[in-house]
Motif scaffolding. Structure first.
Motif, short mmCIF file in Angstrom:
data_model
loop_
_atom_site.label_atom_id
_atom_site.label_comp_id
_atom_site.label_asym_id
_atom_site.label_seq_id
_atom_site.Cartn_x
_atom_site.Cartn_y
_atom_site.Cartn_z
N LEU A 1 -5.10 -23.82 -2.81
CA LEU A 1 -5.06 -24.55 -4.07
C LEU A 1 -4.44 -23.73 -5.19
N GLY A 2 -4.40 -22.40 -5.01
CA GLY A 2 -3.78 -21.55 -6.02
C GLY A 2 -2.29 -21.78 -6.17
N TYR A 3 -1.66 -22.30 -5.11
CA TYR A 3 -0.20 -22.51 -5.21
C TYR A 3 0.27 -23.82 -4.59
N MET A 4 -0.57 -24.51 -3.88
CA MET A 4 -0.20 -25.79 -3.28
C MET A 4 -0.93 -26.91 -4.00
N LYS A 5 -0.21 -27.91 -4.41
CA LYS A 5 -0.82 -29.05 -5.08
C LYS A 5 -0.61 -30.30 -4.22
N PRO A 6 -1.51 -30.53 -3.26
CA PRO A 6 -1.34 -31.70 -2.39
C PRO A 6 -1.52 -32.99 -3.18
N THR A 7 -0.92 -34.04 -2.65
CA THR A 7 -1.07 -35.36 -3.26
C THR A 7 -2.47 -35.91 -3.00
N VAL A 8 -2.98 -35.62 -1.79
CA VAL A 8 -4.30 -36.11 -1.40
C VAL A 8 -5.01 -35.03 -0.58
N ILE A 9 -6.32 -34.97 -0.75
CA ILE A 9 -7.15 -34.06 0.05
C ILE A 9 -8.19 -34.89 0.79
N PHE A 10 -8.28 -34.64 2.09
CA PHE A 10 -9.34 -35.19 2.91
C PHE A 10 -10.37 -34.08 3.07
N LEU A 11 -11.58 -34.31 2.62
CA LEU A 11 -12.58 -33.26 2.51
C LEU A 11 -13.85 -33.59 3.29
N ASP A 12 -14.22 -32.71 4.21
CA ASP A 12 -15.50 -32.82 4.90
C ASP A 12 -16.58 -32.25 3.98
N GLY B 1 -19.99 -23.17 2.99
CA GLY B 1 -20.42 -23.95 1.83
C GLY B 1 -20.38 -25.45 2.07
N LEU B 2 -20.59 -26.18 0.99
CA LEU B 2 -20.58 -27.64 1.03
C LEU B 2 -19.36 -28.19 0.30
N GLY B 3 -18.74 -29.18 0.92
CA GLY B 3 -17.58 -29.82 0.31
C GLY B 3 -17.88 -30.42 -1.06
N ASP C 1 -13.69 -27.45 -7.86
CA ASP C 1 -12.55 -26.53 -7.71
C ASP C 1 -11.24 -27.30 -7.56
N ILE C 2 -11.29 -28.37 -6.79
CA ILE C 2 -10.09 -29.20 -6.61
C ILE C 2 -9.67 -29.79 -7.94
N ARG C 3 -10.62 -30.37 -8.65
CA ARG C 3 -10.32 -30.99 -9.95
C ARG C 3 -9.80 -29.96 -10.95
N SER C 4 -10.31 -28.74 -10.89
CA SER C 4 -9.83 -27.68 -11.78
C SER C 4 -8.39 -27.30 -11.45
N ALA C 5 -8.03 -27.34 -10.18
CA ALA C 5 -6.67 -26.99 -9.76
C ALA C 5 -5.68 -28.05 -10.21
N ASP C 6 -6.04 -29.32 -10.09
CA ASP C 6 -5.15 -30.42 -10.48
C ASP C 6 -5.97 -31.70 -10.49
N HIS C 7 -6.15 -32.27 -11.65
CA HIS C 7 -6.99 -33.46 -11.79
C HIS C 7 -6.39 -34.69 -11.11
N ASP C 8 -5.07 -34.66 -10.84
CA ASP C 8 -4.42 -35.83 -10.26
C ASP C 8 -4.49 -35.90 -8.74
N ILE C 9 -4.98 -34.86 -8.09
CA ILE C 9 -5.11 -34.89 -6.63
C ILE C 9 -6.12 -35.97 -6.25
N LYS C 10 -5.73 -36.83 -5.33
CA LYS C 10 -6.65 -37.84 -4.81
C LYS C 10 -7.57 -37.16 -3.79
N ILE C 11 -8.84 -37.49 -3.82
CA ILE C 11 -9.80 -36.88 -2.90
C ILE C 11 -10.52 -37.97 -2.12
#
Length: 127
Positions: A45-56, A62-64, A70-80
């Motif tokens: 996430l430090g350098y890749m901004k995916p369009t969508v994340i599939f998260l377990d 840890g827990l997803g 962390d995902i939202r902090s990296a880029d609020h527009d990423i779909k999860i």
């Protein structure tokens, strides 16, 4: 989503599920990276901004639901899309509170993923 490159990060420690999703997404011209741990996902996430994340949810590190912020902090527009076998109500509630777009319980079928991607305007044709 226009002609922009569509990418996915599949964060799941089940390699079979990751491969299944990656093959399915490739047919939609969504290029995927399968990541088995939350710590590796944080690094990407430090350098890749995916369009969508599939998260377990359940990982050895840890827990997803605790990683969504962390995902939202990296880029609020990423779909999860959270896909988990953890059916506890608090997990769904926390995931929604943290800002996921969709919550899916395992087992699921690919028709559901297809419908969600359509709803989020992911194209099915090549760029």
């Amino acid at each position: 989503m226009g002609a922009l490159l569509q990418t996915a990060m599949i964060i799941d420690d089940d390699p079979d599920l990751g491969e299944l999703l990656a093959i399915f997404l490739e047919k939609r011209k969504i290029y995927s990276l399968i990541v088995p741990t939350l710590s590796e996902a944080a690094g990407y996430l430090g350098y890749m901004k995916p369009t969508v994340i599939f998260l377990d949810n359940s990982f050895p590190d840890g827990l997803g639901v605790n990683f969504i912020r962390d995902i939202r902090s990296a880029d609020h527009d990423i779909k999860i899309i959270m896909i988990t076998g953890d059916s506890a109500t608090w997990i769904r509630e926390k995931a929604i509170e943290e800002g996921i777009d969709y919550f899916i319980c395992k087992p699921f079928n690919l028709a559901l993923i297809d419908a969600l991607l359509d709803r989020m305007n992911f194209r099915k044709d090549s760029p």
